[in-house]
Each structure stands twice: as structure tokens, then as C-alpha cells.
Write a protein that holds these residues in place. Sequence first.
Motif, PDB file in Angstrom:
ATOM      1  N   SER A 166       5.985   4.966   4.764  1.00  0.00           N
ATOM      2  CA  SER A 166       6.567   4.740   6.092  1.00  0.00           C
ATOM      3  C   SER A 166       7.972   4.150   6.002  1.00  0.00           C
ATOM      4  CB  SER A 166       5.667   3.816   6.914  1.00  0.00           C
ATOM      5  OG  SER A 166       5.559   2.541   6.290  1.00  0.00           O
ATOM      6  N   GLY A 186       0.732   3.639   2.144  1.00  0.00           N
ATOM      7  CA  GLY A 186       1.198   3.882   3.504  1.00  0.00           C
ATOM      8  C   GLY A 186       2.449   3.093   3.836  1.00  0.00           C
ATOM      9  N   GLN A 187       2.536   1.842   3.380  1.00  0.00           N
ATOM     10  CA  GLN A 187       3.729   1.028   3.641  1.00  0.00           C
ATOM     11  C   GLN A 187       4.951   1.598   2.933  1.00  0.00           C
ATOM     12  OE1 GLN A 187       1.889  -2.695   2.299  1.00  0.00           O
ATOM     13  NE2 GLN A 187       2.104  -3.526   4.354  1.00  0.00           N
ATOM     14  N   GLU A 241      -2.919   8.013  -0.211  1.00  0.00           N
ATOM     15  CA  GLU A 241      -3.715   7.590   0.928  1.00  0.00           C
ATOM     16  C   GLU A 241      -3.101   6.341   1.544  1.00  0.00           C
ATOM     17  OE1 GLU A 241      -6.187   9.137   2.263  1.00  0.00           O
ATOM     18  OE2 GLU A 241      -6.259  10.738   0.771  1.00  0.00           O
ATOM     19  N   ARG A 242      -3.241   6.211   2.857  1.00  0.00           N
ATOM     20  CA  ARG A 242      -2.565   5.143   3.580  1.00  0.00           C
ATOM     21  C   ARG A 242      -2.886   3.749   3.025  1.00  0.00           C
ATOM     22  NH1 ARG A 242       0.109   4.479   8.223  1.00  0.00           N
ATOM     23  NH2 ARG A 242      -0.028   2.481   9.272  1.00  0.00           N
ATOM     24  N   ASP A 243      -4.163   3.474   2.763  1.00  0.00           N
ATOM     25  CA  ASP A 243      -4.578   2.149   2.303  1.00  0.00           C
ATOM     26  C   ASP A 243      -4.756   2.073   0.793  1.00  0.00           C
ATOM     27  OD1 ASP A 243      -4.658   1.196   4.934  1.00  0.00           O
ATOM     28  OD2 ASP A 243      -6.687   1.990   5.231  1.00  0.00           O
ATOM     29  N   SER A 244      -4.312   3.109   0.089  1.00  0.00           N
ATOM     30  CA  SER A 244      -4.473   3.142  -1.360  1.00  0.00           C
ATOM     31  C   SER A 244      -3.307   2.434  -2.055  1.00  0.00           C
ATOM     32  CB  SER A 244      -4.566   4.595  -1.838  1.00  0.00           C
ATOM     33  OG  SER A 244      -4.535   4.661  -3.247  1.00  0.00           O
ATOM     34  N   THR A 266       0.831  -1.196   0.000  1.00  0.00           N
ATOM     35  CA  THR A 266       0.000   0.000   0.000  1.00  0.00           C
ATOM     36  C   THR A 266       0.868   1.250   0.000  1.00  0.00           C
ATOM     37  OG1 THR A 266      -0.115   0.096   2.417  1.00  0.00           O
ATOM     38  CG2 THR A 266      -1.792  -1.218   1.282  1.00  0.00           C
ATOM     39  N   THR A 293      10.172  11.733   1.449  1.00  0.00           N
ATOM     40  CA  THR A 293       8.726  11.634   1.660  1.00  0.00           C
ATOM     41  C   THR A 293       7.965  12.888   1.250  1.00  0.00           C
ATOM     42  OG1 THR A 293       9.055  12.299   3.972  1.00  0.00           O
ATOM     43  CG2 THR A 293       8.947   9.943   3.517  1.00  0.00           C
ATOM     44  N   LYS A 349       2.939  11.494  -2.358  1.00  0.00           N
ATOM     45  CA  LYS A 349       1.620  11.628  -1.759  1.00  0.00           C
ATOM     46  C   LYS A 349       0.798  10.371  -2.064  1.00  0.00           C
ATOM     47  CE  LYS A 349       2.448  15.858  -0.444  1.00  0.00           C
ATOM     48  NZ  LYS A 349       2.652  16.177   0.998  1.00  0.00           N
TER      49      LYS A 349
END
Length: 392
Positions: free
Chosen positions: A130, A126-127, A143-146, A124, A137, A141
Motif C-alpha cells: 500500500s 499489505g503495508q 498476502e495482506r497480513d503475511s 506486513t 506494485t 506479490k
Amino acid sequence: MSRRSCVVVVLAIILVFGGIAAAEDVQEQPLVNLFLFDTGIRDALSEITLQTGINIIPDSTVSGRVTADLQDVPLEQALRLILIGGGFSFRKIDDFYFVGLPDPRSTTFRELAETQIISLKHVTAGQVISAMPSFLTSYVKGERDSKILTITAPPSELERILEFIQTIDTVQKQVEIQVIVTEVSTKALKDLGTNLFEFSMGAGERFKSDWAASLGLENNLLSFGTNLFGTLLMNLKALEEAQEARVHADPRVLVSDGQPAELFVGDRQIILLTDSNDRASRVERIEVGMHLKVTPQIVGDEIVLSIAPEMSHYVNESKSNLVVKQSSVSTTIRLQDGQTAVLAGMTLQESGDQSRKVPILGDIPIIRWLFRNDTTRASDKELLIFVTPTIK
């Protein structure tokens, strides 16, 4: 001419033409000959413009001083040497170069940056963000679960980000988590000792080459060198039939590397709570039982396993004075693939009253004590949690 000779000739031709093409790319850039000693960066860029005839436009953020000796250096390499100390970047636009600070907050950042939209396959957004170095970073851009990432960065940083994503976006390994949650009578556990975990072999069976007949107990954590699930379950079932044990759950869960697996065994109750004046009320959900969270992390051929059980039970079930007692513990252990870990040391206390009496006579005042027998029963149980992770 032999087949091998033909292959050698073809490879030689490819190398020669490849070298010529690379040399032509370098020759397309004018060479810079310049000696700089504590020279302002803007002055150095002006000197390069006069020498090469190519316009180099710096924005208002470009400042600082530089010392360098450039002898027959291609233009873009010369720019990189001069600008790298101040954190500046450049980009070729049409027939000139634009120089500035690669900061997304800068008003000229859009002139320095390129934008790409990346569709991730196995991880994802987000992974990726992070795990990415902090200095990259700000260019990314999502979304975390996108599964979609938008990258806006200077060409050099864009290339670095794409290489990083290619390394991260790979198929994740999966781990099968086998869990047994059981309550065993403290008395039975003391009587059996390690016989509860006894492993025996039948006729015709052979030890595997990687089987380790080792048993260790430290800080209430018991580890086995082999998978004993079959025999272990059989022993627990035997104790359960004798009412000395109770197996709450025996599930198998498949999770991705680094992702948690959660198990809850117990009761969920919805209760209505009111204040002393019966004017205000609210609904609360009360969970009583055993909640277990297990997170495996694959490190080489081993698994780092984080185990966090939480046990709760009612102390007082009166609606006016509802009291729930909770006990929790967490630990992290390193296991071989297929090893079994046991977490112990959480004791549950149970008590109750039992009455035996002769019908009718056992309820007559004064003489009822002659025809009834009241006993108070108290027992302790040990909560044992067996966890076996296996890499799939």
C-alpha cells in the motif's frame, strides 16, 4: 612512522586499488561511439551489435525512435540511454543482452526478470504494497497480513524495490491510549463549569519546564497543555458518588502507530426476529451502548488523533417494535505527546416515573390520590470522552 601516518597510507592503498577495480569493471564493457538522429531503436541496437560484437536481441514489443550522440559510452550505459525513453529494459543472459518491455503480462517477461523472496520483520506485506509507488506494485506479490513478499522484476527495478522495503521495514513506534468515558449531569456540568477540569498544586511541587497552563474550547473540543488524568479522575469520582456522573470506562491500550484502538461499553443482545406470519425467523445481534474508535498517527513529535464515538440506546424495547436510537460523531485533532483531548456535545435524555404511596390506602380507587404521590422524572446527561495519547 607514526600511527596516524600508517592509517593514511593504508587508506590511500585501499582507494587506489578500489579505483583500479572500478576502472577494470568499466573497461570490461566495450565502448560505444554512435550518432543517432531519429533512428529506429531496433536499428540502433543492430548498429551497437555490429560495433561491439555483442549480440543484442530485442523482443517483438521493442519499437520507437531515438536521437542521441554517444561518444566512448560503456555498452550498458548506452543501452540505458537508448531504451529509457520507450520504457524498455535489458538483461544480460550468458554472452548476449535481451531487450524487452518489463511488463508481467508479456510472454518474454520471465527472461528480463529475477525473483527474490523477502521475509519482512516489522511490517506486513499489505503495508509495504500500500505504501509502494504504483509503478512498482505489479512486480510485488504477498498476502495482506503475511510477512512474506515475492518480488519478480528486472534487475534495476528489483534493486529499487529492495531499497524501498529496507526503508519501510523498521520498528514501528507505539502509542498508549488512555480513555475516560463518562456521563455527567448537564446541570452539574453547568454548575461546575471549568472547575470540573481544575488543576491544583500541592506544597513543594513545581511546574515542569514544558508545562503549559492553557485551556481552550472550540467546536466542543477541549484541549489541555498537560496530563491532568489524576486530578480529572478524582473530580469525576466525586461527582459519581453524588450520583451526578457515571464513569463507564477508564482503560489504557497500547497500539502501533496508525492502528485503531476500539472500545465498547454497553449491552449485546441476541434476539430472534420473525415475520408477521411466523413462518420465517432470523437471529440478530443488537449492541446498545457506547462504541469508540481511536486511531493515532505519529507525525514528528505530534500525534494526529482520529476519534469516532457512537452512542446508542433503546427508544422502545418491545419485542414486536424494537427501536434503537444512534448518535455518532467523528473528528481529527493534532495533539502534543501526552496532551488530553475532550470530545463533548453528545446529550443523552433519560425519563422515568416514580410513585410514592401509603400501603393499601394508596391502591384504593377514588381516595388513592390522597395517599400517593406520582412524579415524572426527566434528566439530561452529557457524554464526555477524554483521550490522552502518549508515544512509547
